[in-house]
Design a protein around this motif. Sequence first.
Motif, PDB file in Angstrom:
ATOM      1  N   ILE A 140      -8.293  -4.764   5.779  1.00  0.00           N
ATOM      2  CA  ILE A 140      -9.427  -4.732   4.854  1.00  0.00           C
ATOM      3  C   ILE A 140     -10.683  -4.539   5.688  1.00  0.00           C
ATOM      4  N   ASN A 141     -11.136  -3.310   5.752  1.00  0.00           N
ATOM      5  CA  ASN A 141     -12.270  -2.988   6.618  1.00  0.00           C
ATOM      6  C   ASN A 141     -13.536  -3.669   6.115  1.00  0.00           C
ATOM      7  N   GLY A 142     -14.345  -4.151   7.049  1.00  0.00           N
ATOM      8  CA  GLY A 142     -15.602  -4.796   6.687  1.00  0.00           C
ATOM      9  C   GLY A 142     -16.775  -3.968   7.143  1.00  0.00           C
ATOM     10  N   ARG A 174     -17.696  -6.855   1.373  1.00  0.00           N
ATOM     11  CA  ARG A 174     -16.759  -6.317   0.384  1.00  0.00           C
ATOM     12  C   ARG A 174     -16.705  -7.206  -0.862  1.00  0.00           C
ATOM     13  N   PRO A 175     -17.512  -6.895  -1.881  1.00  0.00           N
ATOM     14  CA  PRO A 175     -17.423  -7.673  -3.127  1.00  0.00           C
ATOM     15  C   PRO A 175     -16.027  -7.619  -3.741  1.00  0.00           C
ATOM     16  N   ASP A 176     -15.333  -6.481  -3.558  1.00  0.00           N
ATOM     17  CA  ASP A 176     -13.981  -6.368  -4.112  1.00  0.00           C
ATOM     18  C   ASP A 176     -13.018  -7.344  -3.448  1.00  0.00           C
ATOM     19  N   PHE A 230      -5.319   1.017   5.476  1.00  0.00           N
ATOM     20  CA  PHE A 230      -6.584   0.458   5.000  1.00  0.00           C
ATOM     21  C   PHE A 230      -6.487   0.200   3.504  1.00  0.00           C
ATOM     22  N   LEU A 231      -6.881  -1.002   3.103  1.00  0.00           N
ATOM     23  CA  LEU A 231      -6.745  -1.412   1.709  1.00  0.00           C
ATOM     24  C   LEU A 231      -8.045  -1.135   0.956  1.00  0.00           C
ATOM     25  N   SER A 232      -7.917  -0.412  -0.145  1.00  0.00           N
ATOM     26  CA  SER A 232      -9.059  -0.063  -0.980  1.00  0.00           C
ATOM     27  C   SER A 232      -9.297  -1.156  -2.019  1.00  0.00           C
ATOM     28  N   ALA A 233     -10.374  -0.995  -2.780  1.00  0.00           N
ATOM     29  CA  ALA A 233     -10.651  -1.937  -3.867  1.00  0.00           C
ATOM     30  C   ALA A 233      -9.503  -1.946  -4.874  1.00  0.00           C
ATOM     31  N   GLN A 234      -8.947  -0.778  -5.133  1.00  0.00           N
ATOM     32  CA  GLN A 234      -7.822  -0.709  -6.074  1.00  0.00           C
ATOM     33  C   GLN A 234      -6.582  -1.402  -5.516  1.00  0.00           C
ATOM     34  N   ASP A 235      -6.346  -1.253  -4.221  1.00  0.00           N
ATOM     35  CA  ASP A 235      -5.216  -1.950  -3.598  1.00  0.00           C
ATOM     36  C   ASP A 235      -5.368  -3.460  -3.748  1.00  0.00           C
ATOM     37  N   LEU A 236      -6.578  -3.952  -3.524  1.00  0.00           N
ATOM     38  CA  LEU A 236      -6.798  -5.388  -3.609  1.00  0.00           C
ATOM     39  C   LEU A 236      -6.650  -5.893  -5.038  1.00  0.00           C
ATOM     40  N   ALA A 237      -7.021  -5.061  -6.008  1.00  0.00           N
ATOM     41  CA  ALA A 237      -6.991  -5.499  -7.402  1.00  0.00           C
ATOM     42  C   ALA A 237      -5.595  -5.435  -8.008  1.00  0.00           C
ATOM     43  N   ARG A 238      -4.841  -4.377  -7.660  1.00  0.00           N
ATOM     44  CA  ARG A 238      -3.552  -4.222  -8.350  1.00  0.00           C
ATOM     45  C   ARG A 238      -2.447  -3.615  -7.489  1.00  0.00           C
ATOM     46  N   GLY A 239      -2.690  -3.419  -6.203  1.00  0.00           N
ATOM     47  CA  GLY A 239      -1.672  -2.824  -5.351  1.00  0.00           C
ATOM     48  C   GLY A 239      -0.563  -3.811  -5.004  1.00  0.00           C
ATOM     49  N   ASP A 240       0.531  -3.264  -4.481  1.00  0.00           N
ATOM     50  CA  ASP A 240       1.674  -4.078  -4.049  1.00  0.00           C
ATOM     51  C   ASP A 240       1.412  -4.556  -2.629  1.00  0.00           C
TER      52      ASP A 240
END
Length: 856
Positions: A645-647, A692-694, A665-675
């Motif tokens: 999770i890049n800062g 990263r607010p996400d 690299f994990l995106s906002a979508q990965d953090l919200a609903r990724g495996d």
Amino acid sequence: MTSAVKLAFTSSRRPLALWAIAALATLPLPAQRSVAGEAKIRLMLDQLNNLGSVMMIAAHPDDENTALLAYLAKGRHVRTAYLSLTRGEGGQNLIGSEQGDELGIIRTQELLAARRIDGAEQYFTRAIDFGFTKTASETLGTKWPREKVLGDVVWAIRRFRPDVIILRFSGTPRDGHGQHQASAILSKEAFTAAADPSKFPEQLRYVKTWQAQRLMTNLAAFNPAAEKELEAIPDKLAIDLGAYDPELGFSYNEIAGMSRSQHRSQSMGTAERKGALVNYFVTDKGDKATKDIFQDINLTWSRLPGGGQITNELTAAAAAFAPAHPEALVPALAKIRPQIAALAAGNVDNPIAARKLIELDETIALAAGIAAEAQSDKFAITPGGTIKVTLTALARNPTDVTILGATLTGIDGVPPVSVASALLKLNQPSQYQVNVKIPQTQPYSQPRWLQLPKDAAMYQVKGPLDLGNAENPATLSAEFRFKVAGTEITLSRPLEHRYVDRVYGELTRPLAIVPPVSVDFGGTALVFPDNKSRSVEIPVRSNLGKSSGDLHLEAPTGWKIEPATRHFELTATDEQTVLAFTLTPPNGESDGTLRAVARVNNTDIATSTRVIDYPHIPAQTLFPPSEARLVRTEVKNLAHNVGYINGAGDEVPDALRQLGSEVTFLSAQDLARGDLSKFDAIVTGVRAFNTRPDLRVNYQRLFKYAEDGGTLVVQYNTPDGGPPGTPVPETSTLAHIGPYPIKTGRDRVTIEEAPVTFPNPNVILLHYPNEITPRDFEGWVQERSLNLPSEWDPRYISVLESHDPGEKPQLGGELYTRYGKGAYISTSYDWFRELPAGVPGAYRLFANLLSAAKVQ
């Protein structure tokens, strides 16, 4: 810009002393673009009629009091400078991954952007910011060569010749940072040494001794305790830096907000506050000031013999200034020019008049509406290449302006520009073009402080006239000669490439001399955790047009490289090819350097071409060596698939790949609903929770990931609030950085050699898959840890302890807990420095963190 000085003295027929050239070598950049027209002319008239000067001295970019600089430069109209002892190379970077030299370039340009707003000039010493330190004794005792840095401060004073020197710090432990303390300690000594011919006599070939009239401290209070201490200081001089300037349309503190907000890499966005802002000053040395900073200092032209009448004439010109017809001002200013030129010719021991002559020419040009610029059709060119230079002259106000000629300076053998003497037509650009061939021997445009190897924590420069300048002079400059109202003026303009960005509009960048190709390799160390061969890919990119050659690698004894060379053919600018070599390490440990060298047209090129390009600063070109530390050490890693999770930006992911991990690299979508379950470990990058607010809204998914059997590693973050010494807010962006409570503090361990012990020696992170020993903490760079937790839940286990000499133990630098089926680790150790630097022990330690859930 010394060439402008040469032309200014053409009529005097007298040579300019070396020391005077040094004093005039760097001229201030124009103020912010929002100051134009009437306001700018009034500012320039006031500055012309003021011969005073002041220099502020501190340690780093962002240490300066921008409100005070704006007040002095724009409110009091004195020549104002900020001397920063360092370029801030040791700080963190909020906007990217650049560290060290590259961060220093960014912060240098941020200072210049700030100075364009507050109106001051910018200078440096050769001292390098080696990171946070708590004592002046470490700074001046073991890091900086004291006499050399002192000599640089003395040089800056002798060169700038300030009437008043203002310190930002006291030189005592209350300043906090050891480099802050050192800046005041050295400046107090330099105040006297600058006037002593027995001190640094080698400088006196270029500059004269100088005694400032007084040295003052701008008292600062960053916390309630310091405020009480400040209140008790007697005989303070008070100045309201929140005063409103109706001509500018802002208060000095509002201008300070604009200026300070240029320090974007340091997260220094600042409010443009209205209202009173009282600052206090005390006199440390020299004549005591009780009413005004410039008390009893003659700021008028009468300080130069025969100059008194100039004050009267400039005052009369300013009083007669009609904003609707600025061209009416030109005859009065033109009449004054011969007087200032005569003073300059007759005062070779004092560069003030020579500098004012340049300022006067710029004021005449502005009043007459003269625009002059020099443009290149390219922003980069190789030695031997040709650029098309276009010079443009334009008169935009109704007054007769004759262009007399123009010359290009900065490169030997530049052809003359064909400019016939002609009256410029009103608001009709006149253009003159010339093709310039760059000599084959022309050096690349490397910043001058990076051209020679460093001497510990000091840069080296080739000559004294390079010492202290904020940046290189322009590769080429155009000198325009005009005749206005019967007098000749000279304007110097740097050659730039002008272009339009579809998002940011019109931009410029300086012309850079670059090698034919860029060998885009180097920086992050190459670490081999076992004796297996690895493919090393070296990108080679054309900087300009068609290029061909051969690339080879140079490695220490014991390493095997196949093949010996690879050929490349590039047909167009920015075309790139990637050349692969197989590198086989020795069986045992090894530590050396791998160097990539391209041979093009019988010339060896062993540099990459790095362009630092952010919207708030001009693009900067530099040429780091195409080499990297090469390390063979034994490291085991059980985490094959890592989510990152890049800062704020760091180079840790590249290091993890060298351990054999595949990094995603994990995106906002990965953090919200990724495996997330597919990852053996997830690592949050430097300041990730800050930026990263996400990440902050999905923290529960990360804790669930750990609970289900994953490893979660959280690197350091910065607590909300002010500088060290101020309380950390209860509500912060770091409220949920761990599954159990952790309160992030501001303590740090600044001594990179500080001993490290194991409070809980049986914890698994010290033994598996790599056995950790004190040897793993050898060879660290800059510091041990930063922003250490001040409080934490007892369910966390302390893994490492380290502290600076004489301070309390710091047990929170690495906290570990088993969480459900997995593991959670909070670590404040500075992996973002140690891993890219190739510190072997850092790789073993971090591999154990990644593998934590696998070994429970």
